[in-house]
Write an enzyme that holds these catalytic residues in place. Structure first.
Site, PDB file in Angstrom:
ATOM      1  N   TRP A 129       0.836  -1.145  -0.192  1.00 24.94           N
ATOM      2  CA  TRP A 129       0.152   0.030   0.049  1.00 24.94           C
ATOM      3  C   TRP A 129       0.810   1.297  -0.090  1.00 24.94           C
ATOM      4  O   TRP A 129       1.697   1.074   0.754  1.00 24.94           O
ATOM      5  CB  TRP A 129      -0.815  -0.039   1.065  1.00 24.94           C
ATOM      6  CG  TRP A 129      -1.726   1.172   1.381  1.00 24.94           C
ATOM      7  CD1 TRP A 129      -2.599   1.740   0.604  1.00 24.94           C
ATOM      8  CD2 TRP A 129      -1.851   1.908   2.785  1.00 24.94           C
ATOM      9  NE1 TRP A 129      -3.508   2.616   0.996  1.00 24.94           N
ATOM     10  CE2 TRP A 129      -3.081   2.832   2.418  1.00 24.94           C
ATOM     11  CE3 TRP A 129      -1.704   1.656   3.938  1.00 24.94           C
ATOM     12  CZ2 TRP A 129      -3.427   3.685   3.417  1.00 24.94           C
ATOM     13  CZ3 TRP A 129      -2.038   2.562   4.767  1.00 24.94           C
ATOM     14  CH2 TRP A 129      -3.127   3.716   4.462  1.00 24.94           C
ATOM     15  N   ASP A 211      -1.382  -5.491   9.106  1.00 21.75           N
ATOM     16  CA  ASP A 211      -2.196  -4.241   8.601  1.00 21.75           C
ATOM     17  C   ASP A 211      -3.408  -5.180   8.180  1.00 21.75           C
ATOM     18  O   ASP A 211      -3.392  -5.817   7.232  1.00 21.75           O
ATOM     19  CB  ASP A 211      -1.638  -3.711   7.295  1.00 21.75           C
ATOM     20  CG  ASP A 211      -2.628  -2.434   7.139  1.00 21.75           C
ATOM     21  OD1 ASP A 211      -3.553  -2.238   7.795  1.00 21.75           O
ATOM     22  OD2 ASP A 211      -2.019  -1.721   6.234  1.00 21.75           O
ATOM     23  N   LYS A 248     -13.706  -0.628   4.926  1.00 19.20           N
ATOM     24  CA  LYS A 248     -14.095  -1.414   3.755  1.00 19.20           C
ATOM     25  C   LYS A 248     -15.142  -2.419   4.119  1.00 19.20           C
ATOM     26  O   LYS A 248     -16.059  -2.565   3.584  1.00 19.20           O
ATOM     27  CB  LYS A 248     -12.941  -2.161   3.200  1.00 19.20           C
ATOM     28  CG  LYS A 248     -11.667  -1.495   3.286  1.00 19.20           C
ATOM     29  CD  LYS A 248     -11.475  -0.539   2.063  1.00 19.20           C
ATOM     30  CE  LYS A 248     -10.243   0.076   2.144  1.00 19.20           C
ATOM     31  NZ  LYS A 248      -9.698   0.930   1.294  1.00 19.20           N
TER      32      LYS A 248
HETATM   33  N1  PLP Z   1      -4.093  -0.377   4.870  1.00 20.49           N
HETATM   34  C1  PLP Z   1      -4.221  -0.691   3.541  1.00 20.49           C
HETATM   35  C2  PLP Z   1      -3.535  -2.133   3.192  1.00 20.49           C
HETATM   36  C3  PLP Z   1      -5.319  -0.182   2.868  1.00 20.49           C
HETATM   37  O1  PLP Z   1      -5.494  -0.735   1.454  1.00 20.49           O
HETATM   38  C4  PLP Z   1      -5.969   0.657   3.316  1.00 20.49           C
HETATM   39  C5  PLP Z   1      -6.860   1.539   2.488  1.00 20.49           C
HETATM   40  O2  PLP Z   1      -6.988   1.701   1.149  1.00 20.49           O
HETATM   41  C6  PLP Z   1      -5.624   1.313   4.544  1.00 20.49           C
HETATM   42  C7  PLP Z   1      -4.639   0.407   5.292  1.00 20.49           C
HETATM   43  C8  PLP Z   1      -6.513   2.073   5.401  1.00 20.49           C
HETATM   44  O3  PLP Z   1      -7.610   2.632   5.205  1.00 20.49           O
HETATM   45  P1  PLP Z   1      -8.375   3.356   6.293  1.00 20.49           P
HETATM   46  O4  PLP Z   1      -7.629   4.401   6.685  1.00 20.49           O
HETATM   47  O5  PLP Z   1      -9.555   4.085   5.369  1.00 20.49           O
HETATM   48  O6  PLP Z   1      -8.814   2.444   7.376  1.00 20.49           O
END
Ligand code: PLP
Length: 399
Positions: A129, A211, A248
């Site tokens: 990411w 994560d 999500k």
């Molecule tokens: N980690 C990964 C691998 C992601 O793909 C995302 C979002 O695309 C996130 C963390 C963080 O998303 P959020 O801050 O909306 O929880």
């Protein structure tokens, strides 16, 4: 002259740059397959029916009061339960704080580990990411990479991943792992492979940082998607951190609902760590936000709503699987050069298509389909109305 005139130029994050180009395009058949946002079959955002139902139940007069620094207690404990399963005697060894979604959890964890562990490096998958490198860079930790994607065979490059961690990572280094539905490749280690990753962490004294942004999106099953985290938890020698997001799987993107969990070997260490994490939290945000946490806590605590949520999750992951199949079948039917099995075998929201930056550019220019330069598509952006157009765009670009 301003004090800031000599700042370097920071380019717009590729996701946002792509969105701006898409917005400016007036072509009627334009499609964007960029960010990891679920869309329904009409390309519209989808409020989970369960979440909609719960909004009405969480409207008491205290709904905007400040939460404690560590967040809404019923949310934090329910989030922990859905991630780890029953913790039993390990309960006192886990510190959990509500965070500004997964991003905030990654950041809080990175800041805390940078100060306490002082790792010589954090090891990220290549690719990962995009925000991981940004976050760890901001925390002042050197970012290094372990091989992950085998571009030739479009699969996990597992042996090289293990080899790199075994030979190049130093004790006390952090290894960032995607709990499930790896972003951007859509390729996860098997259970046997996870066991070997845990072995390396144990043997080399590496600190695993999971994560977990897509629990329920990979297999559609919450426990199955938490398998790796729970396996590491079961190894009594390991300590670890987990950044958890409900963006999500509950469709709560803008509400910023998430948690950071730190597993320590002793409850005394967990108590001390809680003090330090709370100090960071206080400095960054004071208290996490209320509305989304109340919503998520209500869904997670009520057995009936929980069952409804599982159906919503099934709807999202099921539609994504159908779209993988549809894209694959369209490509095969046209005899598009190359193999496309990976579109089906990859899991979660994304597919790493293997399209080159040149092909991505030609698809954008000629067919008005917007894809990140890496060739990653968000399968959730496909629907029954646009999948044929996207397949034809890919076909034209790779011929
Ligand atoms: N980690 C990964 C691998 C992601 O793909 C995302 C979002 O695309 C996130 C963390 C963080 O998303 P959020 O801050 O909306 O929880």
């Amino acid at each position: 002259e301003s004090l800031f005139e000599n700042l370097s130029e920071i380019p717009l994050d590729p996701h946002y740059a792509l969105k701006e180009l898409f917005r400016a395009d007036t072509h009627p058949k334009k499609v964007i397959l960029g960010s990891g946002l679920y869309r329904d079959d009409n390309s519209e955002p989808w409020v989970l029916p369960t979440a909609e139902e719960v909004v009405k139940k969480t409207q008491d007069s205290g709904r905007y009061e400040y939460l404690p620094i560590s967040g809404l207690a019923p949310f934090v404990s329910a989030a922990r339960q859905v991630l780890f399963g029953p913790l039993g005697s390990k309960e006192a060894r886990v510190v959990s704080l509500q965070t500004i979604s997964g991003t905030g959890a990654n950041f809080l964890g990175a800041k805390f580990l940078a100060e306490t562990l002082k790792p010589s490096a954090v090891w990220l998958s290549d690719p990962s990411w995009v925000n991981h490198a940004n976050i760890w860079g901001l925390a002042g930790v050197q970012v290094r990479r372990y091989p992950y994607w085998d571009a030739t065979n479009k699969r996990l490059d597992f042996e090289h991943m293990i080899q790199r961690l075994e030979t190049a990572a130093a004790p006390g280094d952090v290894v960032l792992l995607h709990a499930c539905a790896h972003n951007p490749t859509g390729v996860d280690p098997t259970k046997d492979q996870w066991t070997r990753v845990a072995d390396v962490c144990e043997k080399k004294g590496l600190f695993p940082f999971f994560d977990c942004a897509y629990q329920g999106f990979a297999s559609g099953d919450l426990a199955e998607d938490a398998w790796a985290v729970r396996h590491f938890l079961g190894r009594d020698t390991l300590e670890m951190a987990v950044a958890q997001s409900f963006s999500k799987n509950m469709g709560l993107y803008g509400e910023r609902v998430g948690a950071l969990h730190l597993l320590c070997r002793t409850s005394m260490a967990a108590d001390k760590a809680k003090g330090h994490l709370s100090r960071f939290q206080r400095g960054q945000i004071s208290q996490p936000p209320t509305t989304g946490a109340r919503l998520a806590a209500t869904i997670l605590a009520d057995p009936e709503l929980f069952q409804e949520w599982l159906l919503d999750l099934g709807e999202m992951s099921g539609r994504i699987r159908q779209m993988r199949r549809a894209l694959h079948d369209e490509l095969v039917a046209m005899g598009t050069p190359g193999r496309w099995d990976h579109v089906i075998s990859q899991i979660g929201m994304f597919s790493y298509t293997g399209l080159t930056p040149e092909q991505v550019a030609s698809i954008q220019e000629n067919s008005h389909v917007y894809i990140l330069k890496s060739g990653r598509i968000s399968v959730a952006g496909l629907n029954t109305n646009n999948v044929k157009h996207v397949a034809e765009a890919i076909d034209a670009a790779v011929r």
